[in-house]
Design an enzyme around this catalytic site. Structure first.
Site, PDB file in Angstrom:
ATOM      1  N   PRO A  32       7.527   0.754  -8.560  1.00  0.00           N
ATOM      2  CA  PRO A  32       7.936  -0.326  -7.461  1.00  0.00           C
ATOM      3  C   PRO A  32       8.944  -1.137  -8.222  1.00  0.00           C
ATOM      4  O   PRO A  32       9.546  -0.853  -9.475  1.00  0.00           O
ATOM      5  CB  PRO A  32       6.756  -0.907  -8.556  1.00  0.00           C
TER       6      PRO A  32
ATOM      7  N   LYS B  83       0.142   0.909 -11.127  1.00  0.00           N
ATOM      8  CA  LYS B  83       0.385   1.394 -11.074  1.00  0.00           C
ATOM      9  C   LYS B  83       0.980   1.790 -12.733  1.00  0.00           C
ATOM     10  O   LYS B  83       1.245   0.628 -13.208  1.00  0.00           O
ATOM     11  CB  LYS B  83       1.941   1.595 -10.329  1.00  0.00           C
TER      12      LYS B  83
ATOM     13  N   ILE C 287       6.460   3.300  -3.272  1.00  0.00           N
ATOM     14  CA  ILE C 287       6.133   4.297  -3.076  1.00  0.00           C
ATOM     15  C   ILE C 287       4.290   4.314  -2.688  1.00  0.00           C
ATOM     16  O   ILE C 287       3.256   4.390  -3.404  1.00  0.00           O
ATOM     17  CB  ILE C 287       6.379   5.102  -3.945  1.00  0.00           C
TER      18      ILE C 287
ATOM     19  N   ASN D  11      10.505  -9.399   0.896  1.00  0.00           N
ATOM     20  CA  ASN D  11       9.978  -8.377   1.600  1.00  0.00           C
ATOM     21  C   ASN D  11       9.115  -7.301   1.176  1.00  0.00           C
ATOM     22  O   ASN D  11      10.210  -7.211  -0.363  1.00  0.00           O
ATOM     23  CB  ASN D  11      11.664  -8.083   1.406  1.00  0.00           C
TER      24      ASN D  11
END
Length: 115
Positions: A2, A33, A65, A98
């Site tokens: 991230p 994560k 991801i 976003n």
């Protein structure tokens, strides 16, 4: 992997020490994560307006991801807007985020990709 990027017109002097570490830890918890893979980039002192006003604002992106989608994004938005409001004094209605779900083959790291 991230990666959270914050572009803001808030001055550097108003960015509290520890903000990047706090964002890292909160994102690690929210995404599940490891913190060692999370990158945070805060870019202060930008020439920006939101709705025609130069009051504090932020344009952000969260790339990951996986772990990107409807309910997760709402949760991230609540978390990140809350932190930016509390720490940088940016009203949540002056923050855009976003969310980008990255293909592992399109993310390079350590001389290879995550694919």
């Amino acid at each position: 992997m991230p990666m959270f990027v914050v572009n803001t017109n808030v001055p550097r002097a108003s960015v509290p020490d520890g903000l990047l570490s706090e964002l890292t830890q909160q994102l690690a918890q929210a995404t599940g994560k490891p913190a060692q893979y999370i990158a945070v980039h805060v870019v202060p002192d930008q020439l920006m307006t939101f709705g025609g006003s130069s009051e504090p604002c932020a344009l952000c992106s969260l790339h990951s991801i996986g772990k990107i989608g409807g309910a997760q994004n709402r949760s991230y938005s609540k978390l990140l807007c809350g932190l930016l409001t509390e720490r940088l004094r940016i009203s949540p209605d002056r923050i855009y985020i976003n969310f980008c779900d990255m293909n592992a083959a399109n993310v390079g790291w350590n001389g290879s990709t995550f694919a």
